[in-house]
Design an enzyme around this catalytic site. Structure first.
Site, mmCIF file in Angstrom:
data_model
loop_
_atom_site.group_PDB
_atom_site.id
_atom_site.type_symbol
_atom_site.label_atom_id
_atom_site.label_comp_id
_atom_site.label_asym_id
_atom_site.label_seq_id
_atom_site.Cartn_x
_atom_site.Cartn_y
_atom_site.Cartn_z
ATOM 1 N N GLU A 22 -15.984 11.978 -13.346
ATOM 2 C CA GLU A 22 -14.734 12.667 -13.666
ATOM 3 C C GLU A 22 -14.259 12.257 -15.055
ATOM 4 O O GLU A 22 -14.412 11.100 -15.450
ATOM 5 C CB GLU A 22 -13.675 12.324 -12.609
ATOM 6 C CG GLU A 22 -12.381 13.095 -12.713
ATOM 7 C CD GLU A 22 -11.485 12.860 -11.496
ATOM 8 O OE1 GLU A 22 -12.020 12.784 -10.366
ATOM 9 O OE2 GLU A 22 -10.268 12.713 -11.677
ATOM 10 N N ASP A 32 -10.699 12.747 -17.228
ATOM 11 C CA ASP A 32 -9.315 13.147 -16.950
ATOM 12 C C ASP A 32 -8.404 13.189 -18.163
ATOM 13 O O ASP A 32 -8.356 12.242 -18.949
ATOM 14 C CB ASP A 32 -8.648 12.132 -15.999
ATOM 15 C CG ASP A 32 -9.209 12.163 -14.601
ATOM 16 O OD1 ASP A 32 -9.893 13.136 -14.254
ATOM 17 O OD2 ASP A 32 -8.960 11.203 -13.851
ATOM 18 N N GLU A 55 -4.269 13.653 -17.830
ATOM 19 C CA GLU A 55 -3.128 13.869 -16.949
ATOM 20 C C GLU A 55 -1.854 13.681 -17.764
ATOM 21 O O GLU A 55 -1.739 12.714 -18.526
ATOM 22 C CB GLU A 55 -3.140 12.903 -15.759
ATOM 23 C CG GLU A 55 -4.246 13.188 -14.763
ATOM 24 C CD GLU A 55 -4.160 12.301 -13.541
ATOM 25 O OE1 GLU A 55 -4.040 12.831 -12.426
ATOM 26 O OE2 GLU A 55 -4.206 11.065 -13.697
ATOM 27 N N HIS A 62 -2.170 10.471 -19.963
ATOM 28 C CA HIS A 62 -2.984 9.513 -19.217
ATOM 29 C C HIS A 62 -4.437 9.983 -19.267
ATOM 30 O O HIS A 62 -4.723 11.148 -18.950
ATOM 31 C CB HIS A 62 -2.474 9.469 -17.775
ATOM 32 C CG HIS A 62 -3.239 8.594 -16.834
ATOM 33 N ND1 HIS A 62 -2.814 7.336 -16.471
ATOM 34 C CD2 HIS A 62 -4.384 8.810 -16.143
ATOM 35 C CE1 HIS A 62 -3.657 6.819 -15.604
ATOM 36 N NE2 HIS A 62 -4.625 7.689 -15.393
ATOM 37 N N THR A 63 -5.369 9.121 -19.677
ATOM 38 C CA THR A 63 -6.792 9.474 -19.693
ATOM 39 C C THR A 63 -7.567 8.492 -18.826
ATOM 40 O O THR A 63 -7.175 7.335 -18.664
ATOM 41 C CB THR A 63 -7.371 9.455 -21.116
ATOM 42 O OG1 THR A 63 -7.373 8.106 -21.621
ATOM 43 C CG2 THR A 63 -6.562 10.341 -22.059
ATOM 44 N N ASN A 64 -8.683 8.980 -18.267
ATOM 45 C CA ASN A 64 -9.507 8.119 -17.419
ATOM 46 C C ASN A 64 -10.923 8.685 -17.395
ATOM 47 O O ASN A 64 -11.145 9.874 -17.627
ATOM 48 C CB ASN A 64 -8.933 8.045 -15.999
ATOM 49 C CG ASN A 64 -9.367 6.805 -15.243
ATOM 50 O OD1 ASN A 64 -10.176 6.018 -15.721
ATOM 51 N ND2 ASN A 64 -8.827 6.636 -14.046
ATOM 52 N N TRP A 124 4.627 7.690 -8.254
ATOM 53 C CA TRP A 124 4.024 6.819 -9.279
ATOM 54 C C TRP A 124 4.131 7.349 -10.713
ATOM 55 O O TRP A 124 4.031 6.583 -11.672
ATOM 56 C CB TRP A 124 2.536 6.585 -8.976
ATOM 57 C CG TRP A 124 1.679 7.823 -9.099
ATOM 58 C CD1 TRP A 124 1.423 8.722 -8.119
ATOM 59 C CD2 TRP A 124 0.979 8.300 -10.258
ATOM 60 N NE1 TRP A 124 0.615 9.742 -8.578
ATOM 61 C CE2 TRP A 124 0.315 9.491 -9.885
ATOM 62 C CE3 TRP A 124 0.841 7.832 -11.563
ATOM 63 C CZ2 TRP A 124 -0.468 10.222 -10.777
ATOM 64 C CZ3 TRP A 124 0.060 8.557 -12.460
ATOM 65 C CH2 TRP A 124 -0.583 9.742 -12.056
ATOM 66 N N GLY A 153 6.503 4.364 -13.170
ATOM 67 C CA GLY A 153 5.961 3.703 -11.995
ATOM 68 C C GLY A 153 6.570 4.161 -10.689
ATOM 69 O O GLY A 153 6.509 3.446 -9.676
ATOM 70 N N ARG A 163 -5.294 -7.741 -14.723
ATOM 71 C CA ARG A 163 -5.869 -6.792 -13.771
ATOM 72 C C ARG A 163 -7.291 -7.183 -13.384
ATOM 73 O O ARG A 163 -7.794 -6.757 -12.340
ATOM 74 C CB ARG A 163 -5.846 -5.396 -14.400
ATOM 75 C CG ARG A 163 -6.310 -4.283 -13.505
ATOM 76 C CD ARG A 163 -6.131 -2.965 -14.223
ATOM 77 N NE ARG A 163 -6.639 -1.849 -13.449
ATOM 78 C CZ ARG A 163 -6.674 -0.597 -13.891
ATOM 79 N NH1 ARG A 163 -6.214 -0.306 -15.100
ATOM 80 N NH2 ARG A 163 -7.147 0.365 -13.135
#
Length: 298
Positions: free
Chosen positions: A101, A103, A105, A118-120, A195, A199, A286
């Site tokens: 995928e 992304d 967003e 937002h990227t992924n 979210w 957040g 993280r």
């Protein structure tokens, strides 16, 4: 002399606009509205698509073709005003638990505050490669072009032809890269107020509904998946079904081997310095066992 320059510039812009208008695909031919019970609509003889979200449902569409590498462009105009809690998603994806995928967003905002882009990137079902940006313009005032350039060496995210992110193929160093699974293009407008905005602290204000985002100017210079696990590349796509990588690249065009030259690398770094607000590669809390391998390589 000045008037001559202006005339030349206007001529170039008009020629570019005409070329773009001719090459932009028809939504009726390229996409299906897949959900939303009438909240997604194709208008203007296939040149405009709108998605709508209200308290009952959002909406979405998907491409009729699957792509295995390509340069995908779409012009979007996002939900205006108080869009907190809404997400406009625009992405390539394959299917299944080991899907790939890519992304974009767009996370809605309270009036007067900036959108979050937002990227992924997912490979074999594994994502968690988020980078987030503020945009340097108001994406609700007009259409802007959001592009994914995906070839065997790079996934490059672009906004109005400005590169903002380059995910490189580092398979030789043990980092998975999406290259075997054809992907459809999807987009949806939906409620994610658990979210999306700050957040989840800011919820959707339904008094502003219905919310709407708009699409035009879709172009896909890509290799299209066809029957038998083969691909067809290029505008004419003559003799390219099942072609080897080199032949497919020759048929596909310049994008198939495109990389960022020094100037574009510098522009991308400028965007990242000035507008990036989150990078998974700079979030050691993280990853207590260490940052992902590509973070030290790209």
């Amino acid at each position: 002399m000045a008037s001559r320059r202006v005339s030349l510039l206007l001529g170039v812009l008009l020629a570019y606009s005409a070329a773009f208008a001719v090459s932009a695909a028809n939504f009726n031919q390229e996409f299906d509205i897949t959900w939303g019970d009438g909240r997604g609509n194709i208008l203007d003889n296939g040149q405009l698509l709108t998605l709508t979200l209200d308290r009952t449902s959002g909406s979405g569409f998907q491409s009729r073709h699957e792509y295995l590498f390509g340069k995908i462009d779409m012009q979007l105009k996002l939900v205006p005003g108080n869009s907190a809690g809404t997400v406009t998603a625009y992405y390539l994806s394959s299917q299944g638990s080991t899907h790939d995928e890519i992304d974009f967003e767009f996370l809605g905002n309270v009036s007067g505050e900036p959108y979050t882009l937002h990227t992924n990137v997912f490979t074999q079902g594994q994502g968690q490669r988020e980078q987030q940006f503020r945009l340097w313009f108001d994406p609700t005032n007009d259409f802007h072009t959001y592009s994914i350039l995906w070839n065997p060496k790079h996934i490059i995210f672009m906004v109005d032809d400005m590169p903002i992110r380059d995910f490189q193929n580092l398979e030789s160093k043990g980092v998975a890269f999406p290259k075997n699974q054809p992907m459809r293009l999807y987009s949806s407008l939906w409620n994610a107020d658990d979210w999306a905005t700050q957040g989840g602290r800011v919820k959707t204000d339904w008094s502003h509904a219905p919310f709407s985002s708009s699409y035009r100017g879709f172009r896909a210079d890509a290799c299209v998946a066809v029957a038998g696990g083969k691909t067809r590349c290029g505008a004419a796509a003559v003799g390219t079904e099942g072609a080897a990588a080199g032949a497919a690249g020759a048929a596909a065009g310049d994008w198939y081997n495109q990389e960022l030259d020094l100037t574009l690398q510098q522009r991308m770094r400028w965007v990242q310095r000035k507008y990036m607000i989150y990078n998974y590669c700079t979030d050691p809390k993280r990853y207590p066992q260490g940052l992902p391998a590509e973070c030290s390589m790209q």
